[in-house]
Every structure is written in structure tokens, then in C-alpha cells.
Design a protein around this motif. Sequence first.
Motif, PDB file in Angstrom:
ATOM      1  N   THR A 185       0.808  -1.222   0.000  1.00  0.00           N
ATOM      2  CA  THR A 185       0.000   0.000   0.000  1.00  0.00           C
ATOM      3  C   THR A 185       0.846   1.281   0.000  1.00  0.00           C
ATOM      4  O   THR A 185       0.312   2.375   0.170  1.00  0.00           O
ATOM      5  CB  THR A 185      -0.926   0.016   1.226  1.00  0.00           C
ATOM      6  OG1 THR A 185      -0.138  -0.087   2.428  1.00  0.00           O
ATOM      7  CG2 THR A 185      -1.918  -1.146   1.172  1.00  0.00           C
ATOM      8  N   THR A 186       2.159   1.123  -0.219  1.00  0.00           N
ATOM      9  CA  THR A 186       3.033   2.295  -0.267  1.00  0.00           C
ATOM     10  C   THR A 186       2.849   3.030  -1.597  1.00  0.00           C
ATOM     11  O   THR A 186       2.983   2.432  -2.663  1.00  0.00           O
ATOM     12  CB  THR A 186       4.510   1.888  -0.116  1.00  0.00           C
ATOM     13  OG1 THR A 186       4.676   1.182   1.117  1.00  0.00           O
ATOM     14  CG2 THR A 186       5.412   3.114  -0.119  1.00  0.00           C
ATOM     15  N   ALA A 212      -3.992   7.860  -6.188  1.00  0.00           N
ATOM     16  CA  ALA A 212      -2.584   7.495  -6.013  1.00  0.00           C
ATOM     17  C   ALA A 212      -2.388   6.003  -6.235  1.00  0.00           C
ATOM     18  O   ALA A 212      -3.124   5.175  -5.696  1.00  0.00           O
ATOM     19  CB  ALA A 212      -2.114   7.884  -4.617  1.00  0.00           C
ATOM     20  N   CYS A 213      -1.391   5.650  -7.028  1.00  0.00           N
ATOM     21  CA  CYS A 213      -1.047   4.256  -7.264  1.00  0.00           C
ATOM     22  C   CYS A 213      -0.066   3.769  -6.201  1.00  0.00           C
ATOM     23  O   CYS A 213       0.685   4.552  -5.624  1.00  0.00           O
ATOM     24  CB  CYS A 213      -0.439   4.091  -8.659  1.00  0.00           C
ATOM     25  SG  CYS A 213      -1.516   4.653 -10.000  1.00  0.00           S
ATOM     26  N   THR A 214      -0.073   2.470  -5.966  1.00  0.00           N
ATOM     27  CA  THR A 214       0.754   1.900  -4.907  1.00  0.00           C
ATOM     28  C   THR A 214       1.542   0.697  -5.414  1.00  0.00           C
ATOM     29  O   THR A 214       1.220   0.111  -6.452  1.00  0.00           O
ATOM     30  CB  THR A 214      -0.118   1.452  -3.724  1.00  0.00           C
ATOM     31  OG1 THR A 214      -1.039   0.433  -4.177  1.00  0.00           O
ATOM     32  CG2 THR A 214      -0.894   2.618  -3.141  1.00  0.00           C
TER      33      THR A 214
END
Length: 204
Positions: free
Chosen positions: A113-114, A138-140
Amino acid sequence: MMRSLIVSITIFCAILWTGDALCCQQCKAVGEDCSGKTVECENENDVCAQAIEYDRVGGEVRSAAFRGCWNLTVVCNHLVTVNTTGYELDIYYDCCETDGCNSGPMEVPPRNTTENGLYCKSCFVEGSYDCPGYVPIACTGDQGDCLEFHGDATFPGGVEKKYGFAGCTITGACYVGFSDLVGTTVGAFSNLTCPEGNKIYFDN
């Protein structure tokens, strides 16, 4: 118990065996697990696989499970993910290369999930093919592509509806297309793309 099952499958495969192909347990069901009969794979290059798909739609989680012979090895042992503003998808294929090796417990690795710095245009609409608007998401982890889908789809245990959605996905997801879906099916009208124009770059 599990060891006895694997031994039984191995013995059964020895009876079925006619060539170099593997024997794998075969089943498919709505839910997080399934069990079925042992079959000999049709292709010598097939591996055994067990897979789970999780769809999170509007706060509801739906799942489907699969065990069987598998030849799309590019998705093996990699978590396939999709993030949108109203829909998330996780698919994991655990692949192996010995008779009956796909009869064990089904497990899915946790998502990374970063945030990785990439943003995509995102939307989700049910009952229509066209999104009314887009917002950044936002992509993770290893999500490196922006996906967009417009078409008819049926999630596990559901009924076919019109959908439009866009968001983040792993690199190469559009190359695989719908081939790795475990329980979701798409209708005659469906369009999946990964447009470069959906990527959003913010100035530092």
C-alpha cells in the motif's frame, strides 16, 4: 489430512498418466475455496494453479476460487491489483509444477500500500458505460499503468450490469486483458485500455 490428500492425488495421477503432462485438481466456485476432481492437463507446458479473486464494489466484497491446469504463467505468483475510486480488484495465481500440488490452502499475499508517485485519472460508475468525471488516485506498490474499462461485467455471484471505471493497475495488465479473471465475466461489449493520457504528473 492434507498430506493424505496429496498422496491420493499422486497415486490417481499415476493411473491417469499418459504422457508428460501434469495432473492437477480442478474446480471453480464463488467463495474463497473450492475442491474437485483430479484431471490430466491437455498441454505439456501447463502448470497447476490455485487462484483467488477479490472484488470490492461499493463496500461489498465478492470472491471466487479456481484450481486447475494453467498456461498463462506470466501472471503466476504475482498479485494483480486494480484501484479505482469505487472498485478494487485483487487476483493471485499460486502456480506449481508437480502432480496435485494445487490442492493446498489458498492464500493471497498482502497488498503493498506504499504510494509509488504515480497518479491516474479515476472514476467508477454502475449502470452506465460513461463516467461523469474523473479525479486523481494514487497508485501503490508495483502499479505502473492506468487502466480504463467500459462495458458489461458480472462480478462473482452477481448479475450482469453496465460499468465504467478507471484507475491504477499493475504494469502489463492490459496485455493480459481478461484472461486471468477467476470469477468475474465480461459481456459482449467490453473495452479495456491502458492509455498513457490517463497518467497524471504533479510538479514537485
